[in-house]
Design a protein around this motif. Sequence first.
Motif, PDB file in Angstrom:
ATOM      1  N   SER A  37       0.829  -1.205   0.000  1.00  0.00           N
ATOM      2  CA  SER A  37       0.000   0.000   0.000  1.00  0.00           C
ATOM      3  C   SER A  37       0.864   1.256   0.000  1.00  0.00           C
ATOM      4  CB  SER A  37      -0.930   0.004   1.219  1.00  0.00           C
ATOM      5  OG  SER A  37      -1.898  -1.012   1.130  1.00  0.00           O
ATOM      6  N   LEU A  83      -0.885   4.674  -1.306  1.00  0.00           N
ATOM      7  CA  LEU A  83      -2.245   4.699  -0.756  1.00  0.00           C
ATOM      8  C   LEU A  83      -2.263   5.258   0.666  1.00  0.00           C
ATOM      9  CD1 LEU A  83      -3.513   1.256  -2.113  1.00  0.00           C
ATOM     10  CD2 LEU A  83      -3.839   3.552  -3.090  1.00  0.00           C
ATOM     11  N   HIS A  94      -2.791   4.232   3.628  1.00  0.00           N
ATOM     12  CA  HIS A  94      -3.861   3.944   4.597  1.00  0.00           C
ATOM     13  C   HIS A  94      -3.599   2.631   5.336  1.00  0.00           C
ATOM     14  CE1 HIS A  94      -5.198   1.214   1.525  1.00  0.00           C
ATOM     15  NE2 HIS A  94      -5.791   2.120   0.778  1.00  0.00           N
ATOM     16  N   PRO A 117      -4.584  -2.731   3.590  1.00  0.00           N
ATOM     17  CA  PRO A 117      -5.819  -2.495   2.822  1.00  0.00           C
ATOM     18  C   PRO A 117      -7.000  -3.255   3.389  1.00  0.00           C
ATOM     19  CG  PRO A 117      -4.431  -4.068   1.683  1.00  0.00           C
ATOM     20  CD  PRO A 117      -3.621  -3.560   2.855  1.00  0.00           C
ATOM     21  N   HIS A 131      -9.073  -3.956  -5.971  1.00  0.00           N
ATOM     22  CA  HIS A 131     -10.197  -4.359  -5.122  1.00  0.00           C
ATOM     23  C   HIS A 131     -10.149  -3.880  -3.672  1.00  0.00           C
ATOM     24  CE1 HIS A 131     -11.810  -6.826  -8.330  1.00  0.00           C
ATOM     25  NE2 HIS A 131     -10.617  -7.387  -8.495  1.00  0.00           N
ATOM     26  N   SER A 132      -9.147  -3.113  -3.284  1.00  0.00           N
ATOM     27  CA  SER A 132      -9.075  -2.693  -1.883  1.00  0.00           C
ATOM     28  C   SER A 132      -9.521  -1.247  -1.700  1.00  0.00           C
ATOM     29  CB  SER A 132      -7.644  -2.853  -1.352  1.00  0.00           C
ATOM     30  OG  SER A 132      -6.812  -1.805  -1.820  1.00  0.00           O
ATOM     31  N   LYS A 133      -9.844  -0.945  -0.440  1.00  0.00           N
ATOM     32  CA  LYS A 133     -10.175   0.412  -0.030  1.00  0.00           C
ATOM     33  C   LYS A 133      -9.495   0.674   1.311  1.00  0.00           C
ATOM     34  CE  LYS A 133     -14.730   0.667  -2.274  1.00  0.00           C
ATOM     35  NZ  LYS A 133     -16.186   0.905  -2.044  1.00  0.00           N
ATOM     36  N   ALA A 134      -9.575   1.921   1.762  1.00  0.00           N
ATOM     37  CA  ALA A 134      -9.072   2.220   3.105  1.00  0.00           C
ATOM     38  C   ALA A 134      -9.915   1.459   4.110  1.00  0.00           C
ATOM     39  CB  ALA A 134      -9.147   3.717   3.371  1.00  0.00           C
ATOM     40  N   ARG A 135      -9.259   0.941   5.128  1.00  0.00           N
ATOM     41  CA  ARG A 135      -9.975   0.167   6.146  1.00  0.00           C
ATOM     42  C   ARG A 135     -10.913   1.077   6.933  1.00  0.00           C
ATOM     43  NH1 ARG A 135      -9.469  -4.669   8.857  1.00  0.00           N
ATOM     44  NH2 ARG A 135      -7.659  -5.212   7.592  1.00  0.00           N
TER      45      ARG A 135
END
Length: 279
Positions: A101, A106, A108, A111, A158-162
Amino acid sequence: MKKNNIERADYHFTEELGGIERLDASYHKQNFSRHSHEGYTVGVIEEGAQRFFRTGNNHIAPQHSIILINADEVHSGQSATENGWSYRAMYPVPALFESISRELGLNHGAPYFPEAVVYDEHMANMLRLGFTTLNTSDNRLLRETLIYSMLIKLVARHSKARPDNRLNVAATPQMLLVKQFLDDQPQVDVSLVELANLVNLSPCYLLRQFQRHFGLPPHTYQIQLRLRLAKQLISQGSSLLDVALECGFHDQSHFSRHFKKTLGVTPGNFAKAIGNIIQ
């Protein structure tokens, strides 16, 4: 064609990138109890379909789909078809994903994968190629390149910030104290009444609140901790009987039953996978 109902599970330990555990399995009757892993679960369904619990809901992953489970996320698993399912999976640790990440900018941390089941043909084919190569090639440069490539693409696509972990954020100091007690000494034989007395709560209230905040009742949570400790001891070369007793299980049979319901393989198969063949 009807699928063979013989169950098979091969556990592998990939030494590259700090070590990644992998599973290649075909199941018919296997029923994974609700549990969690220290690492993420990234799997691709080869045949059949799997039904599993994650993030408060039940999901079905059919052939060619990808299963994504975040680290420490409570989940289960069983067949969604009459003839079982086959899949290949890997369990990367959060630290590896965190470094990826950062490299991707990213910023964050580790992920978060919001979708339990992903339909991405290109990603699924890439995972299959990676799993096959890890099983057949001993070229370290190729192996590490493929692992990084798979995980980078997975995070990017496929990931976003937790999100905030609502379970733990809402936990009271009393619940956190009970959790810490279990974390620090999972092998100790402690009763629900004793845990409740520790924080001046009724056993019934403690049971309901602990499961609400952490996704598992105290006993099941304790079993997960014992199994994680068992994996560490096995990797250090301890005999399976010594591991069972040191981790607080009644006997080796009791230990093996819980181990297989959580990891899908026996402790002996796990020991062989990491190079410690226990007689």
